[in-house]
Design an enzyme around this catalytic site. Structure first.
Site, short mmCIF file in Angstrom:
data_model
loop_
_atom_site.label_atom_id
_atom_site.label_comp_id
_atom_site.label_asym_id
_atom_site.label_seq_id
_atom_site.Cartn_x
_atom_site.Cartn_y
_atom_site.Cartn_z
N HIS A 13 -11.55 -3.63 58.15
CA HIS A 13 -10.71 -2.73 58.95
C HIS A 13 -11.15 -2.84 60.41
O HIS A 13 -12.18 -2.30 60.81
CB HIS A 13 -10.88 -1.27 58.47
CG HIS A 13 -10.03 -0.28 59.22
ND1 HIS A 13 -9.33 0.72 58.59
CD2 HIS A 13 -9.76 -0.13 60.55
CE1 HIS A 13 -8.67 1.44 59.48
NE2 HIS A 13 -8.92 0.96 60.69
N HIS A 15 -9.56 -3.09 64.70
CA HIS A 15 -8.50 -3.15 65.71
C HIS A 15 -8.95 -4.12 66.78
O HIS A 15 -9.99 -3.87 67.42
CB HIS A 15 -8.27 -1.78 66.33
CG HIS A 15 -7.94 -0.72 65.33
ND1 HIS A 15 -6.65 -0.34 65.03
CD2 HIS A 15 -8.73 0.04 64.52
CE1 HIS A 15 -6.66 0.60 64.10
NE2 HIS A 15 -7.92 0.84 63.76
N ASN A 41 -1.50 -1.57 64.37
CA ASN A 41 -0.96 -0.48 65.20
C ASN A 41 -0.91 -0.84 66.69
O ASN A 41 -1.47 -0.16 67.53
CB ASN A 41 -1.74 0.83 64.98
CG ASN A 41 -3.20 0.72 65.35
OD1 ASN A 41 -3.79 -0.36 65.29
ND2 ASN A 41 -3.81 1.82 65.74
N LYS A 99 -0.12 -1.30 55.87
CA LYS A 99 -0.87 -0.13 56.31
C LYS A 99 0.07 1.06 56.43
O LYS A 99 1.10 0.98 57.11
CB LYS A 99 -1.52 -0.41 57.66
CG LYS A 99 -2.30 0.76 58.27
CD LYS A 99 -3.62 1.02 57.57
CE LYS A 99 -4.31 2.28 58.06
NZ LYS A 99 -5.13 2.11 59.25
N HIS A 136 -4.17 5.42 55.95
CA HIS A 136 -4.84 6.36 56.86
C HIS A 136 -4.64 7.73 56.23
O HIS A 136 -3.55 8.30 56.30
CB HIS A 136 -4.24 6.31 58.28
CG HIS A 136 -4.97 7.20 59.24
ND1 HIS A 136 -5.77 6.73 60.25
CD2 HIS A 136 -5.08 8.55 59.28
CE1 HIS A 136 -6.32 7.74 60.90
NE2 HIS A 136 -5.92 8.88 60.33
N HIS A 174 -11.42 4.16 56.19
CA HIS A 174 -12.39 5.03 56.85
C HIS A 174 -12.54 6.39 56.16
O HIS A 174 -12.23 7.43 56.75
CB HIS A 174 -12.10 5.19 58.35
CG HIS A 174 -10.63 5.31 58.70
ND1 HIS A 174 -9.79 6.20 58.11
CD2 HIS A 174 -9.88 4.62 59.60
CE1 HIS A 174 -8.59 6.07 58.63
NE2 HIS A 174 -8.61 5.12 59.52
N ASP A 247 -13.60 -0.11 61.52
CA ASP A 247 -12.63 0.65 62.32
C ASP A 247 -12.99 0.57 63.80
O ASP A 247 -12.74 1.51 64.56
CB ASP A 247 -12.53 2.11 61.85
CG ASP A 247 -11.31 2.82 62.46
OD1 ASP A 247 -10.36 2.12 62.88
OD2 ASP A 247 -11.33 4.06 62.53
N HIS A 251 -10.91 1.18 73.30
CA HIS A 251 -10.01 1.75 74.33
C HIS A 251 -10.73 1.55 75.65
O HIS A 251 -11.97 1.58 75.71
CB HIS A 251 -9.80 3.24 74.09
CG HIS A 251 -9.02 3.56 72.85
ND1 HIS A 251 -7.65 3.51 72.80
CD2 HIS A 251 -9.42 3.92 71.61
CE1 HIS A 251 -7.23 3.85 71.58
NE2 HIS A 251 -8.29 4.09 70.83
#
Ligand code: NCD
Ligand code: ZN
Length: 343
Positions: A13, A15, A41, A99, A136, A174, A247, A251
């Site tokens: 998992h 991003h 996402n 997902k 999620h 998660h 996870d 950002h």
């Protein structure tokens, strides 16, 4: 020097985003992991096979020369997903899962599913094609206390999904609570969970230790100590239903350190080191390999990796930021000393 060598791990998992952030973060994941389940996402979401294949090319193009890494692509399930798209995904060797984001649950989830019952026909198709559903698991009811949203999801949605689609392979992404852990433990072998490093290492005090600490804010939010202990117990138990999913969710620092900061911890810079710390504290370093390198591949019905990685017991200080002037990302444990280092 004390060292630990394990089969090369996978991240189930992560991003990695796109554009300049992708370039900044991907080398970290690719250095530690042979493969990773890539979350869809983005804006717009990766919702079709064609979009996933284009995104896969973008990821491969962003890899430093000579670095071997296999992105395992996923599709974002929406109310508009067609049965035809699920069939195409099932036939595509690069797509490994769908997902499910409850609409509004987390970063870029506004195109998620508002009413989960309405996508049951899609779950039936996933079950038929033996395509895993990654969940999620948080309700989005604003009346529900943010610390109770995972438990509420387990009670109201997850139990029903698993009961209605017993052959569907489901990953509770998660997992953060005792309730999610117990649900996965007592479910069939088709139900598994990923666990992040931050949920193994920290409880919710970390969010407010001497002041508000945005770099510990992720969703699902870190919980009370009793939940952390349940996660550590199950992650280090050797139960193959629980495996590594960082996870890691980068950002820009400017979007975390602000009045309404984004959810997500960037952990790819030291993922294995953080897990090693958690396993060592639990006296279970010998169980790290199963969790990090074996059980996830088995669940996804992929071959286990053949290479190895070595961690050394060696102190180092995490930089305050990664990236450059344009893309500055504050990592988990920025400025702190870690006890393990991947060689
Ligand atoms: C993730 C992100 O930023 O994309 N954020 C997070 O807090 N974990 C989304 C997610 O996995 O919920
Ligand atoms: Zn995530």
């Amino acid at each position: 020097m004390k060292t630990l060598t394990i089969t090369k791990p996978d991240d189930w998992h992560v991003h990695v985003r796109g554009g300049a952030i992708l370039k900044a973060v991907l080398p970290h994941t690719a250095r530690q992991f042979a493969r990773a389940i890539i979350m869809p996402n983005l804006k717009p979401p990766v919702a079709t096979v064609a979009q996933a294949l284009a995104y896969r090319q973008e990821i491969l193009a962003a890899l430093p020369v000579g670095m071997g890494f296999t992105p395992l692509m996923t599709l974002y399930l929406t109310a508009a997903t067609t049965l035809e798209e699920i069939r195409k995904a099932a036939e595509c060797e690069h797509i490994h899962a769908f997902k499910l984001y409850p609409a509004g649950a987390t970063t870029n989830s506004d195109l998620g599913v508002a009413d989960i019952k309405t996508v049951y026909p899609l779950f039936a198709a996933l079950e038929r094609y033996d395509m895993p559903l990654l969940v999620h698991g948080e309700v989005t009811d604003e009346q529900c206390d943010i610390f109770d949203r995972e438990k509420a999801f387990v009670d109201t949605h997850l139990s029903a999904i698993v009961a209605n689609f017993p052959a569907l392979r489901v990953v509770v992404e998660h997992a953060t609570t005792t309730e999610a852990v117990q649900f996965v433990e007592s479910a069939s072998a088709n139900v598994a969970a990923t666990i992040t490093p931050q949920h193994l290492l920290f409880n919710r005090n970390a969010l407010l230790a001497g002041g508000i600490r945005p770099h510990y804010y992720c969703l699902p939010i870190i919980k009370r100590e009793q939940h952390r202990l349940a996660l550590v117990a199950v992650a280090t138990s050797g139960n193959p239903k629980f495996f590594l999913g960082t996870d890691s969710a980068p950002h820009l620092t400017s979007l975390k350190e602000t009045a309404c900061g984004c959810a997500g911890c960037f952990s790819a810079h030291a993922a294995l080191e953080l897990y090693a710390e958690a396993f060592e504290r639990a006296g279970a370093l010998d169980r790290l390999e199963g969790f990090a390198s074996l059980y996830g591949a088995d669940f996804y019905r992929l071959s286990r990796n053949t290479g190895t990685v070595t961690l050394a017991k060696m102190a180092w200080r995490v930089p305050l930021a990664y990236g450059d002037e344009e893309v500055s990302i504050t990592p988990l444990q920025a400025g702190e000393q870690l006890g393990w280092k991947m060689l």
